[in-house]
Write a protein that holds these residues in place. Structure first.
Motif, PDB file in Angstrom:
ATOM      1  N   VAL A 117      41.202  45.386  41.455  1.00 25.22           N
ATOM      2  CA  VAL A 117      41.999  45.431  40.220  1.00 25.22           C
ATOM      3  C   VAL A 117      42.423  44.011  39.826  1.00 25.22           C
ATOM      4  O   VAL A 117      42.378  43.632  38.641  1.00 25.22           O
ATOM      5  CB  VAL A 117      43.229  46.344  40.409  1.00 25.22           C
ATOM      6  N   GLU A 118      42.834  43.229  40.807  1.00 23.99           N
ATOM      7  CA  GLU A 118      43.218  41.838  40.520  1.00 23.99           C
ATOM      8  C   GLU A 118      42.032  41.051  39.980  1.00 23.99           C
ATOM      9  O   GLU A 118      42.172  40.207  39.082  1.00 23.99           O
ATOM     10  CB  GLU A 118      43.755  41.177  41.789  1.00 23.99           C
ATOM     11  N   LYS A 119      40.832  41.306  40.491  1.00 19.99           N
ATOM     12  CA  LYS A 119      39.634  40.621  40.015  1.00 19.99           C
ATOM     13  C   LYS A 119      39.298  41.025  38.579  1.00 19.99           C
ATOM     14  O   LYS A 119      38.833  40.200  37.786  1.00 19.99           O
ATOM     15  CB  LYS A 119      38.454  40.962  40.934  1.00 19.99           C
ATOM     16  N   ILE A 120      39.560  42.310  38.240  1.00 21.71           N
ATOM     17  CA  ILE A 120      39.320  42.769  36.863  1.00 21.71           C
ATOM     18  C   ILE A 120      40.283  42.081  35.903  1.00 21.71           C
ATOM     19  O   ILE A 120      39.912  41.660  34.793  1.00 21.71           O
ATOM     20  CB  ILE A 120      39.467  44.301  36.786  1.00 21.71           C
ATOM     21  N   LEU A 121      41.541  41.965  36.325  1.00 23.37           N
ATOM     22  CA  LEU A 121      42.556  41.351  35.465  1.00 23.37           C
ATOM     23  C   LEU A 121      42.352  39.845  35.332  1.00 23.37           C
ATOM     24  O   LEU A 121      42.664  39.255  34.289  1.00 23.37           O
ATOM     25  CB  LEU A 121      43.953  41.638  36.033  1.00 23.37           C
ATOM     26  N   HIS A 122      41.791  39.234  36.368  1.00 21.75           N
ATOM     27  CA  HIS A 122      41.578  37.779  36.355  1.00 21.75           C
ATOM     28  C   HIS A 122      40.139  37.484  36.784  1.00 21.75           C
ATOM     29  O   HIS A 122      39.893  37.004  37.897  1.00 21.75           O
ATOM     30  CB  HIS A 122      42.575  37.078  37.289  1.00 21.75           C
ATOM     31  N   PRO A 123      39.175  37.761  35.908  1.00 12.82           N
ATOM     32  CA  PRO A 123      37.758  37.572  36.276  1.00 12.82           C
ATOM     33  C   PRO A 123      37.421  36.097  36.457  1.00 12.82           C
ATOM     34  O   PRO A 123      38.014  35.215  35.831  1.00 12.82           O
ATOM     35  CB  PRO A 123      37.006  38.163  35.072  1.00 12.82           C
ATOM     36  N   ALA A 124      36.460  35.866  37.349  1.00 13.98           N
ATOM     37  CA  ALA A 124      35.986  34.496  37.603  1.00 13.98           C
ATOM     38  C   ALA A 124      34.498  34.577  37.892  1.00 13.98           C
ATOM     39  O   ALA A 124      34.014  35.566  38.449  1.00 13.98           O
ATOM     40  CB  ALA A 124      36.729  33.881  38.778  1.00 13.98           C
ATOM     41  N   PRO A 125      33.741  33.548  37.494  1.00 16.10           N
ATOM     42  CA  PRO A 125      32.297  33.585  37.741  1.00 16.10           C
ATOM     43  C   PRO A 125      31.976  33.587  39.230  1.00 16.10           C
ATOM     44  O   PRO A 125      32.682  32.993  40.041  1.00 16.10           O
ATOM     45  CB  PRO A 125      31.790  32.306  37.061  1.00 16.10           C
ATOM     46  N   VAL A 126      30.903  34.284  39.566  1.00 18.89           N
ATOM     47  CA  VAL A 126      30.456  34.381  40.957  1.00 18.89           C
ATOM     48  C   VAL A 126      29.200  33.552  41.117  1.00 18.89           C
ATOM     49  O   VAL A 126      28.224  33.713  40.380  1.00 18.89           O
ATOM     50  CB  VAL A 126      30.172  35.846  41.340  1.00 18.89           C
ATOM     51  N   ASP A 127      29.233  32.633  42.069  1.00 12.50           N
ATOM     52  CA  ASP A 127      28.091  31.762  42.321  1.00 12.50           C
ATOM     53  C   ASP A 127      27.307  32.317  43.510  1.00 12.50           C
ATOM     54  O   ASP A 127      27.869  32.609  44.561  1.00 12.50           O
ATOM     55  CB  ASP A 127      28.569  30.344  42.613  1.00 12.50           C
ATOM     56  N   SER A 128      26.020  32.493  43.340  1.00 13.35           N
ATOM     57  CA  SER A 128      25.193  33.031  44.427  1.00 13.35           C
ATOM     58  C   SER A 128      24.125  32.011  44.793  1.00 13.35           C
ATOM     59  O   SER A 128      23.770  31.124  44.021  1.00 13.35           O
ATOM     60  CB  SER A 128      24.547  34.350  44.012  1.00 13.35           C
TER      61      SER A 128
END
Length: 386
Positions: A117-128
């Protein structure tokens, strides 16, 4: 790998409890080692990629290592011999360890849901990177392997703790698959679904934890024996000619491989009581040797040389079966008086039967009265899982 380790470290055991303990300790140790390695790999991948889902999945594996410790401890405690304070052994520790694993699954599902839920509220790009993707793929394969061997051993040993661990491992493999999918979507389509994917994984883990908890709580509360086990007991006891019938079978489960049973065996009232007692001792010994359960058998003498009693019993039994095939009778006797005859017996109905005890007794009394106007039925209705 487990089969190889079992051949190396587990010696053939005649005692089922000792074998369960040996397999439980082996699988617990393997589970701890694999989960710690997976935690280190995923934590590195989560740190490199900045993915909350991967990092949460890493700590999920760390909790699994803790679960394996609980499983190992549970089998260690369950394998202890009976003592003064626990005369029936410690087998239920295995159920408790399975319950503890289930609680850990539920807690991890809740924590993963909160982080998502915290990730949804504060999205950040994911580096793979290829390393991150390789770690996730290896993790999926390892968890599927752990689910497979825990499921097989859980089925072989009838272990709820191993079954719960297998469910946990399968949940982890699905969770990691979802994390891998979210990572690939974020890389190629630039859509941040990391948090939403975490929510779905959390829901799946919570559902799995609920199922595993139910499977361990049921035997702690007490569940009926399987139909196959009851049939084996019945066949073994009735193979002895002196025993006419059995009823009031009760199975007490004190943990896997630690079962006590009690039952009533109908014997002829005209036979020698000492010879019958010797035969009952033989039956109890046979149940212990062939089925691994301690048995206490109560002898119920029944009249077999009174033609009227026998004939009436058969007629009443037929009438009762006409009410429902699931109803049976036992402890049948007749007491004659100057104005009427009391027909006294117990009627057994299964749990969940469509009629109440009062309705069953009323129907039987009416049927017996219709059989002969001088008969009055005195019926005791019992509930049974057999």
């Amino acid at each position: 790998m487990i089969s190889l380790l079992a051949r190396l470290f587990i010696k053939p055991q005649e005692d089922e409890a000792a074998m369960r303990k040996a397999y439980g300790i082996l699988c617990g140790a393997v589970g701890i080692g694999l989960n710690v390695l997976l935690f280190l790999g995923k934590f590195l991948a989560g740190t490199l990629s900045g993915s909350i889902a991967i990092t949460a999945d890493a700590f999920n594996n760390l909790s699994d290592a803790g679960s394996s410790c609980v499983t190992l401890l549970g089998f260690q405690l369950a394998g202890q011999k009976p003592d003064v304070h626990h005369p029936f052994g410690h087998g239920r520790f295995e159920y408790l360890s399975g319950l503890a694993v289930s609680v850990l699954i539920l807690l991890m599902g809740f924590e993963l849901g909160k982080s998502s839920v915290e990730k949804i509220l504060h999205p950040a790009p994911v580096d793979s990177s290829p390393l991150v993707l390789a770690i996730l793929c290896v993790s999926i394969a390892v968890k599927l392997y752990m689910a497979l061997y825990n499921h097989r051993l859980g089925k072989k040993l009838h272990s709820s703790a191993m079954t719960a661990t297998a469910i946990d491992s399968l949940s982890d493999s699905i969770a990691t698959t979802a994390v891998l999918a979210a990572t690939l979507v974020g890389q190629f389509f630039h859509v941040m679904i990391d948090g939403w994917c975490g929510i779905l994984v959390a829901c799946f883990i919570l559902w799995s934890g609920y199922g595993a908890a139910k499977e361990t709580i049921d035997p702690l509360l007490g569940t009926p024996p399987t139909h196959e086990f009851v049939s084996r007991i019945r066949e073994l006891v009735l193979a002895h000619p002196s025993i006419i019938g059995i009823h009031d079978l009760i199975v007490h489960d004190y943990g896997p491989g630690r079962v006590m049973i009690s039952l009533h065996a109908e014997v002829s009232a005209s036979e020698n009581v000492l010879e019958l007692h010797d035969e009952i001792d033989n039956v109890e010994r046979e149940l212990r040797e062939k089925l691994g359960c301690d048995a206490v058998i109560h002898m119920d003498p029944v009249v077999t040389d009174d033609g009227i009693t026998q004939q009436t019993r058969q007629r009443v039994a037929t009438l009762v079966r006409c009410i429902d095939d699931d109803i049976s009778i036992h402890d049948f006797r007749m007491v004659s008086g100057p104005t009427h005859t009391n027909v006294i017996f117990d009627a057994v109905v299964p749990f969940g039967f469509r009629l109440s005890d009062e309705e069953v007794a009323s129907k039987i009394k009416s049927a017996v009265r219709a059989l002969d106007g001088n008969y009055y039925a005195v019926v005791n209705v019992e509930r049974s899982y057999t």
